[in-house]
Scaffold this motif. Structure first.
Motif, mmCIF file in Angstrom:
data_model
loop_
_atom_site.group_PDB
_atom_site.id
_atom_site.type_symbol
_atom_site.label_atom_id
_atom_site.label_comp_id
_atom_site.label_asym_id
_atom_site.label_seq_id
_atom_site.Cartn_x
_atom_site.Cartn_y
_atom_site.Cartn_z
ATOM 1 N N ARG A 126 -18.177 -4.842 -0.291
ATOM 2 C CA ARG A 126 -16.784 -4.434 -0.173
ATOM 3 C C ARG A 126 -15.828 -5.614 -0.294
ATOM 4 O O ARG A 126 -16.209 -6.771 -0.148
ATOM 5 N N ILE A 135 -3.851 -13.909 -5.485
ATOM 6 C CA ILE A 135 -4.602 -13.175 -6.501
ATOM 7 C C ILE A 135 -5.941 -13.840 -6.763
ATOM 8 O O ILE A 135 -6.964 -13.171 -6.895
ATOM 9 N N ARG A 175 -10.164 -11.580 2.853
ATOM 10 C CA ARG A 175 -10.841 -12.425 3.841
ATOM 11 C C ARG A 175 -11.648 -13.439 3.084
ATOM 12 O O ARG A 175 -12.640 -13.111 2.446
ATOM 13 N N MET A 204 -0.735 4.262 -8.851
ATOM 14 C CA MET A 204 -1.232 5.438 -9.568
ATOM 15 C C MET A 204 -1.655 5.112 -10.983
ATOM 16 O O MET A 204 -2.592 5.685 -11.523
ATOM 17 N N PHE A 213 -11.734 -6.578 1.226
ATOM 18 C CA PHE A 213 -10.933 -6.197 2.380
ATOM 19 C C PHE A 213 -9.478 -5.998 1.978
ATOM 20 O O PHE A 213 -8.981 -6.654 1.061
ATOM 21 N N GLN A 214 -8.812 -5.103 2.720
ATOM 22 C CA GLN A 214 -7.421 -4.799 2.396
ATOM 23 C C GLN A 214 -6.560 -6.064 2.437
ATOM 24 O O GLN A 214 -5.769 -6.320 1.547
ATOM 25 N N LEU A 215 -6.730 -6.848 3.518
ATOM 26 C CA LEU A 215 -6.121 -8.182 3.528
ATOM 27 C C LEU A 215 -7.263 -9.141 3.212
ATOM 28 O O LEU A 215 -8.244 -9.166 3.943
ATOM 29 N N GLU A 260 -7.677 -1.533 -1.810
ATOM 30 C CA GLU A 260 -6.427 -2.016 -2.388
ATOM 31 C C GLU A 260 -6.604 -3.370 -3.057
ATOM 32 O O GLU A 260 -5.816 -4.280 -2.867
ATOM 33 N N HIS A 266 -2.995 2.356 -4.060
ATOM 34 C CA HIS A 266 -1.714 3.061 -4.050
ATOM 35 C C HIS A 266 -1.022 2.984 -5.410
ATOM 36 O O HIS A 266 0.065 3.487 -5.580
ATOM 37 N N SER A 277 -3.627 -4.282 -5.394
ATOM 38 C CA SER A 277 -2.245 -4.374 -4.929
ATOM 39 C C SER A 277 -1.768 -5.819 -4.972
ATOM 40 O O SER A 277 -2.545 -6.752 -4.817
ATOM 41 N N GLY A 278 -0.481 -5.980 -5.235
ATOM 42 C CA GLY A 278 0.080 -7.327 -5.281
ATOM 43 C C GLY A 278 -0.076 -7.988 -6.630
ATOM 44 O O GLY A 278 0.273 -9.154 -6.779
ATOM 45 N N LEU A 279 -0.601 -7.289 -7.596
ATOM 46 C CA LEU A 279 -0.727 -7.891 -8.926
ATOM 47 C C LEU A 279 0.468 -7.494 -9.782
ATOM 48 O O LEU A 279 0.983 -6.382 -9.674
ATOM 49 N N GLY A 324 -4.265 8.504 -0.199
ATOM 50 C CA GLY A 324 -3.658 9.083 0.988
ATOM 51 C C GLY A 324 -2.529 8.211 1.483
ATOM 52 O O GLY A 324 -2.501 7.014 1.194
ATOM 53 N N PRO A 325 -1.611 8.799 2.217
ATOM 54 C CA PRO A 325 -0.492 8.039 2.755
ATOM 55 C C PRO A 325 -0.979 6.918 3.681
ATOM 56 O O PRO A 325 -2.140 6.908 4.073
ATOM 57 N N ASN A 326 -0.082 6.036 4.003
ATOM 58 C CA ASN A 326 -0.456 4.951 4.907
ATOM 59 C C ASN A 326 -0.890 5.528 6.243
ATOM 60 O O ASN A 326 -0.251 6.397 6.800
#
Ligand SMILES: Nc1ncnc2c1ncn2[C@@H]1O[C@H](COP(=O)(O)OP(=O)(O)OP(=O)(O)O)[C@@H](O)[C@H]1O
Ligand SMILES: Nc1ncnc2c1ncn2[C@@H]1O[C@H](COP(=O)(O)OP(=O)(O)OP(=O)(O)O)[C@@H](O)[C@H]1O
Ligand SMILES: [Mg+2]
Ligand SMILES: [Mg+2]
Lengths: 290, 383, 310, 242, 238
Positions: free
Chosen positions: D83, D143, D89, D199, D85-87, D165, D197, D168-170, D37-39
């Motif tokens: 889980r 990472i 932790r 695909m 976390f998106q940022l 996510e 995000h 992301s960032g890889l 889904g979009p941000n």
């Protein structure tokens, strides 16, 4: 009833005035200043000295004391706090460090006052005349403190929320690391906020000296009361400090009048505890998150 | 121990609140008198001993920082570490009680001045070397009730009093005694509340007291409260016919701040202004300390030191003997001829009033030197 | 294994030596030891909870005062050991209630809350005494000597440090560290944050209550302003922070030198005590930033490295 | 296939803002499902409600038929949800190994002492941090912190793994490693719900995708179909991606 | 022209940057590609001021050294950074964040137009002007961070992984927006993991590995040179 409310509001004005400087220092410069009350008392002594020795009335005295207090805060921040702030960038110990360092400062200022002014109770009276406000007899000096609190509170609040400059001040409270990215000189801004807080403490001290007895050992009472108000209002929130201060004044007066004066302080702390339990970040604090 | 010949000084120690909550009181009533006395004794060549020799006083002083743990340890230190010859007591009822067992255990006489307690007779039983020089709550409240009854009889005031008291040792002791004394005297207490230490705004209490219709207002208050009450009563234009307040009325700063307005205000203590010894003491105190003594406890403190000085002169540095002398001897001090009854000083002034800039003694009325109270108190000057 | 035995023997010997000390000292020495041990116990107990969780508590004196006051109220009616039990029970009960109420608070909100709590308890006790019992001061005439108080304090300090040692090696200790770092992560790794905090707070508060109760007989006269003196909270906190609240021996190493420093200063500089103390404090913050113990460790490591290099 | 996670008419309101609006979907045992889904469409909010970080305003969340909606995060963790976390932790004052042991020590059949240390080392090796347990978590690169966070999540032996996510960032190489890692997990039967995000990763990993937009579900089905859905393209992927 | 000369940076004993020399001309877009931990973020931070460089290093803006300038003066000189992890002011609103972006004096003129441009680039921000940034989604926060940097009217804009966490459609939009920014004459220094899209707007690219620059070429060449790609993608992953 109206008279009681007015008495309470006026009393609260003093509390609010005292708390606002601390909310700046703690909320914005992130210095938990335990020596806050000592600075306040020092200003009270200064006002007393100017009045009794040089015959300068405390209102004019503000003209001398406030700039001096600002300068003092400015220097103290530069000499004592700044190294701690710099150091804490790595260790994140600013809170603990500032508690310890200002605890030391508290003793130094108190010691200096003890040596210079002695340990006696000091008081003088100025503008101690009754003014009738809607049926309540209110002392002119307290009314002045109330007015000053409201004016300072409203002005600073507007400046902080409505101007870019005010926003930069709040920005360093929010995210210290990002502030330089938008060209904010963190050190200067924090220093300014700290000095401004010192100045507000001094203004509170001058006002209080007009109607309250003080001695060199009393600072901590004011620090704690101010902290309670600051926390109740929400950290760094001037409007919160103003409203919480007024609220405390009203509650104390109502309890003293209709319940039992013996329970005023208990009521204060009860109110404080209840507010925190209901809103853990204070009346106007941002929810959760640090 | 050390004999008088080998000595070069007499060591006298005390622990006092130089900082903290009690510093304000200790700095008025107790510490200046210790300093004045030591100064005067040493000026005169020292403490005189029975053989006529004089030894200068060497002072060891500690700050108890208004903490009872500190005062206890400081007294222990004075007794066992510094091995002083005499220990002067700290300021405050609680602290005097806290150190009483130590004075007793180490055999030091304790000349407790700034301690008002009705339990003194009990304590004297428990601690034989303790002396209680400022009376008990009952002494003061009975004197007050007496005055009020006289005024009532004269038609000056009605039968109602409004009383507020500070929720601390002093306030509680006095209000408890006052309830009894007033009841005995048939006086009705129309308003009776206790407020916490540190209260700064008395407006609600003053307006309730005014509303109670009582002609007499009594506050068993501490100095900051007393000062605030005086100012706030003026603002509120509250004019009881009898205005009686607690500690602080006799402080020099009280007079300095309020000037003529204090005329007629009553409190504990008082001075016989015709007593030259007292007035001379006041002058010396003012000269040496830079400020006048208070009008209640100061002179009694000074008196206690004179008693000690005299007892040493008679019996030497033997603490046992000195204590015995204090109990049984008769002394000539600033207060005139003093003799303790059951280790307590009874010849005290229990009530005083500001009259023409002097806080004169008005009770007990039958004692020589007492002045008639001037009542009703004139209203505050218009603003 | 042999090491454990050796350490245990050393500990026992150390305790015995400490217990034997009063017989060699005068009353003042005992008083000094007593006060010092009292603060070691207070600071260590404080750090049990506040060290790892970073919840800075100013409620120390609330529990200390509850302990002392319980003794004052009950010393005439109950035997001494029962009085101590009662004090501990009351302290525990209050700690549980307070703990439950404060779990939502964080950071400085908790700090000031606990301060407010201590003041509230003091006000309520005062009000109760004034209006219900009609006296304020209470007398404690218990036949307990300073030595006996010292031994009890020594025992409780030893127990506190032992508890700290056990916790640091247990899952509870890890849980506390995780909570101190990030409560969100702690919750998501299955740690019952509320439970852990509550348990620790209760243990710490009960010990503090007992320290208050044990010390009470030292003052004959007890009143709320004496036993609920907020200075006690501040001193405890400062001592623990200064020594290093996150280390087993940190609080003790903060308490002992500070206590002696206070004593030495007030004995030698009664008039400039505050100023010198304040300056020293500031100096300490600047010179040993992470607490005395960490400073000592750093110095030690530095020396060792130099030694190895040589 | 049995249903592991069942979400019914889930709703979350922040003041006037409805972040998640009547969303329902299921995740079967062993499945790897993408939540897209979009941000700001409410994906993280859904994960937060599943893991207990947020309490739902209304609706039901069940794990193997047991309702977990509104439980405290630690209780949900004990029921088998872990889980990231998106940022990221991390626990900055602990070492890398301790970060993992923290999870081992508080799962239902907890490990402690040597056993925990050994297991932590295994898990770290599994995510590519072998031999680095002694380092301070704070000193790791982004990472590596993400890897450590995954090891910590795995340490809880979850039945359902929520990845927000995580990829992301890889960079492309690392991305491939990451995808392989998750594939290996899912081969071993791990159920994964991931928000992503990228695909490329979604196509490679997920058999099914659920797409949200402004708090509501707009698509749910096999990944290829969903990603070709015009509604999804216009709201989320953009024309370039179709 | 913004350039670094022999820039070296150390974290404790670890040398994160070795003698980095790069340059970006006015209006040019340069991308730095490299594995995680290669030192890309460190390089941007060293240029933006907060990190302390080693002896012999230099950072020049128009041939004047700006190394060692206080960090808060860097935006004033026309260099803006969108940092890793966004660095937004969480407890302030979107509007206030943008207002702060225009805090440097050079940003005061044309502030209104730039503000409008940003709301145009990111309509979501226009909808949420008064929302506290802390409560926004990850992608929304990224938009705030970029918007704020643009508000400072930079001559050189450095972006540290701007596409991180953004929905594909937003990434496309973002890079379209960056193209427009580029057209206004702003020099862009881009650190990206999304190699294909970043190369598509770049003029040149540097390859970084373990703190060193290991290659430099035009974007076209990099795009089409599989060997180069393979080299840097494979090299540092270990
Ligand atoms: N605590 C909160 N208070 C107010 N609004 C919130 C809060 N948390 C999230 N929101 C809002 O709810 C919406 C959904 O947020 P969420 O974080 O779930 O988005 P997301 O789908 O994860 O987005 P992204 O892909 O950018 O991470 C956003 O508009 C966000 O601003
Ligand atoms: N504050 C710091 N203290 C110690 N080491 C650091 C610090 N910041 C970065 N490093 C180290 O410096 C090296 C380069 O880090 P940097 O963040 O610049 O890399 P990067 O290329 O941006 O990687 P990524 O793609 O993960 O963001 C890494 O090895 C990292 O561990
Ligand atoms: Mg999200
Ligand atoms: Mg980076």
């Amino acid at each position: 009833m109206i008279a009681t409310l007015i008495t309470g509001l006026v009393l609260g004005g003093t509390y609010a005035l005292v708390a606002m400087g601390l909310t700046l220092q703690y909320g914005i410069s992130r210095i938990m200043n335990l020596a806050y009350g000592e600075i306040l008392i020092f200003a009270a002594f200064a006002a007393f000295l100017l009045f009794s020795t040089f015959g300068i009335n405390p209102i004019l005295g503000l003209g001398i004391i406030l700039p001096a207090a600002f300068a003092f805060g400015y220097v103290i921040y530069g000499v004592m706090m700044r190294p701690l702030v710099t150091r804490s960038k790595k260790s994140g110990t600013l809170e603990v460090d500032s508690i310890l360092a200002t605890f030391g400062l508290l003793f130094v200022i108190q010691g200096v006052m003890l040596v210079t002014f002695g340990s006696n109770y000091t008081s003088y009276s100025f503008l101690n005349t009754g003014i009738n406000v809607l049926g309540a007899n209110v002392a002119a000096n307290r009314l002045l403190a109330f007015a000053l609190a409201v004016i300072i509170g409203a002005t600073l609040f507007t400046v902080l929320t409505r101007t870019r400059w005010g926003t930069t001040i709040r920005a360093i409270a929010v995210n210290l690391d990002a502030a330089p990215l938008v060209g904010i000189d963190v050190n200067r801004t924090a220093r300014f906020a700290f000095a401004l807080g010192t100045m507000l403490a001094a203004s509170g001290g001058v006002m209080i000296s007009m109607y309250q007895t003080f001695n060199a050992s009393m600072g901590v009472v004011f620090t704690m009361k101010a902290l309670v108000i600051v926390i109740m209002g929400g950290l760094g929130n001037l409007m919160g400090a103003l409203i919480a201060g007024l609220l405390l004044g009203v509650v104390e007066t109502l309890v003293a009048t209709y319940v039992d004066p013996g329970l005023t302080l208990a009521a204060t702390y009860c109110l404080f505890l209840v507010v925190l339990l209901w809103k853990p970040a204070g009346l106007f604090g941002k929810a959760a998150g640090r | 121990a050390v004999s008088a010949q080998d000595r070069t000084s007499v060591k006298i120690g005390y622990a006092i609140s130089k900082t903290g909550a009690n510093a304000g009181g200790a700095g008025i009533t107790t510490l200046p008198n210790y300093q004045l006395w030591v100064h005067e004794v040493n000026e005169a060549g020292g403490l005189e001993l029975p053989d006529g020799t004089r030894l200068p006083i060497e002072v060891i002083e500690y700050d108890d920082r208004s903490a009872s743990e500190e005062v206890v340890r400081a007294v222990e230190r004075l007794a066992t570490q510094d091995q002083v010859d005499f220990i002067l007591p700290p300021w405050g009822t609680g602290f005097n009680l806290a150190v009483a067992p130590l004075f007793d255990r180490f055999g030091y006489p304790q000349l407790a001045v700034s301690a008002v307690t009705d339990k003194a007779p009990e304590f004297v039983q428990r601690w034989k070397k303790s002396f209680w020089l400022l009376g008990g709550g009952h002494d003061y409240t009975e004197a007050l009730a007496q005055i009020l009854n006289d005024q009532k009889a004269a038609g000056t005031i009605n039968n109602d009093v409004a009383v507020i008291s500070v929720a601390d040792g002093f306030g509680i002791d006095l209000i408890t005694a006052a309830r009894q004394s007033f009841a005995d005297a048939g006086i009705n207490i129309a308003y009776d509340v206790t407020y916490p230490v540190g209260t700064t705004d008395f407006t609600p209490m003053l307006s309730e007291a005014a509303a109670s219709g009582a002609d007499t207002f009594v506050a068993f208050s501490y100095p900051p409260d007393t000062f605030a009450l005086t100012q706030q009563a003026q603002v509120a234009q509250y004019n009881p016919k009898v205005l009686y307040m607690g500690v602080g009325v006799g402080f020099p700063v009280y007079q300095a701040n309020n000037g003529d307005k204090i005329e007629g205000v009553m409190s504990l203590g008082g001075i016989d202004p015709t007593n030259e010894a007292v007035m001379d003491y006041r002058a010396r105190h003012t000269e040496f300390i830079g400020q006048a003594p208070d009008w209640w406890g100061s002179v009694v403190t000074y008196n206690s030191l004179q008693m000690l000085q005299e007892a040493i002169k008679r019996r030497g540095l033997d603490r046992e003997a000195v204590s015995e002398e204090l109990s049984n001897g008769t002394f000539e001090t600033v207060l005139g001829e003093v003799k303790l009854e059951d280790n307590q000083l009874r010849t005290l002034w229990f009530g005083g009033q500001w009259q023409d800039g002097v806080f004169v003694a008005v009770a007990p009325a039958d004692r020589e030197g007492a002045v008639a109270p001037r009542l009703p108190k004139a209203p505050w000057p218009a603003q | 294994m042999t090491r454990t035995i050796l350490v245990s023997i050393l500990v026992v010997l150390g305790l015995a030596a400490l217990a034997w000390m009063p017989t060699q000292l005068g009353a003042y020495g005992v008083g000094l030891l007593l006060g010092m041990t009292g603060y070691v116990a207070l600071a260590s107990a404080w750090a049990l909870f506040s060290g790892p969780t970073r919840y800075v508590s100013l409620a120390t004196v609330a529990f200390f005062g509850i302990g002392a006051y319980t003794v004052a109220v009950l010393s005439e009616t109950l035997p001494y050991w029962a009085v101590l039990m009662a004090a501990a029970a009351i302290g525990l009960a209050v700690a549980l209630i307070v703990g439950l109420a404060t779990l939502r608070l964080a950071g400085v909100y908790f700090v000031i809350f606990t301060f407010g709590l201590a003041e509230l308890i003091r006000q309520l006790v005062t009000w109760y005494e004034v209006n219900i019992t009609g006296t304020l001061g209470r007398y404690i005439f218990l036949p307990i000597t300073a030595e006996q108080i010292y031994w009890q304090l020594l025992a409780i300090a030893a127990v506190t440090i032992a508890i700290g040692w056990l916790i640091s090696r247990s899952r509870l200790g890890l849980a506390l560290k995780v909570i101190g770092d990030d409560e969100t992560v702690a919750a998501h790794t299955g740690i019952n944050i509320a439970g852990v905090k509550l348990a620790l707070f209760a243990v710490s508060a009960t010990i503090i209550t007992l320290v208050g109760a044990i010390q009470a007989p030292r003052w004959t006269y007890v009143e709320p302003s004496i036993v609920f003196n907020p200075t006690i909270s501040f001193l405890t906190l400062i001592m623990a922070l200064l020594g290093g609240a996150n280390r087993l021996w940190g609080p003790a190493l903060g308490a002992i030198p500070l206590f002696l420093l206070f004593e030495w200063l007030s004995a030698n500089f009664p008039n400039h005590y505050s100023i010198i103390l304040g300056l020293l404090f500031i100096a300490i913050v600047f010179v040993v930033p992470r607490g005395v113990l960490a400073g000592v460790e750093d110095g030690w490591k530095h020396l060792k490295r130099r030694g190895e290099a040589a | 296939m049995t249903t592991l996670l069942d979400i019914r008419t889930l709703r979350k309101q922040f003041g006037g803002l409805t972040a998640v609006n009547e969303v329902s979907f299921t995740v079967a045992e062993g499945e790897t499902v993408a939540l897209l889904g979009p941000n700001g469409s409410g994906k993280t909010t859904v994960l937060n409600m599943i893991s207990g970080a947020l309490a739902p305003t209304s609706g039901r969340i069940t794990l193997s038929g047991q309702s977990i909606g509104g439980l405290a995060p630690n209780r949900i963790a004990h029921k088998g949800v872990a889980r990231t976390f998106q940022l990221v932790r991390i626990l900055p004052s602990l070492t890398v190994a301790e970060n993992v042991v923290a999870a081992l020590a508080f799962r239902p059949n907890h490990l402690w002492g040597r056993a925990a240390e050994e297991r932590a080392e295994e898990l770290l090796a599994e995510v590519g941090l072998g031999g680095r347990g002694g380092e301070h978590a704070n000193d790791l690169t982004y990472i590596d912190q993400k890897r450590m966070e995954l090891a910590r999540a795995l340490a809880a032996e979850p039945r359902l793994l929520l990845l927000d996510e995580w990829l992301s960032g890889l960079n492309p190489t690392e991305l491939r490693t990451g995808i392989d890692l998750i594939t290996a997990l899912s081969r071993r039967g791990m159920t994964v719900l991931l928000v992503e995000h990228i695909m490329e990763a979604v196509r490679a990993l997920c058999s099914r995708a659920v797409v949200m937009n402004v708090g509501t579900k707009i698509a749910d089905g096999p990944t290829a179909d969903v990603l070709a859905d015009p509604a999804v393209i216009s709201a989320y992927l953009g024309e370039g991606h179709a | 022209m913004l350039e670094t000369q022999n820039l070296s940076l150390r974290y404790g004993r670890h040398l994160a940057l070795h003698d980095i020399s790069i340059r970006i001309a006015e209006g040019e877009t340069v991308v730095i590609l490299g594995a995680n931990g290669a030192g890309k973020s460190s390089l941007l931070k060293a240029i933006a001021g907060p990190a302390k460089a080693e002896m012999g290093s230099n950072v020049l803006l128009d041939s004047k050294s700006i190394l060692g300038t206080k960090p808060h003066l860097i935006p004033e000189a026309g260099i803006a950074l969108v940092p890793e992890g966004r660095g937004v002011f969480g407890d302030l609103s979107v509007e206030e964040n943008l207002l702060l972006g225009a805090n440097p004096k050079r940003a005061r003129s044309g502030e209104t137009e730039r503000n409008a441009l940003i709301y145009d680039l990111f309509p979501r921000l226009a909808e949420r002007k008064s929302q506290l940034v802390r409560t926004m989604s990850g992608g929304e926060q990224q938009m705030v961070a970029i918007g704020r940097a643009l508000m400072s009217n930079p001559r050189f804009l450095m972006l540290d992984e701007p596409s991180l966490g953004l929905a594909p459609i937003v990434v496309t939009e973002l890079f379209n927006a960056l193209r427009r920014v580029k057209e206004t004459g702003v020099g862009l220094l881009l650190v990206e993991q999304n190699v294909s899209i970043s190369l598509s707007i770049s003029d040149r690219g540097y390859l970084m590995e373990a703190g060193r620059i290991v290659g430099e070429n035009s974007a076209e060449a990099l795009k089409t040179d599989p060997a180069v790609q393979q080299a840097f993608l494979g090299g540092a992953a270990a």
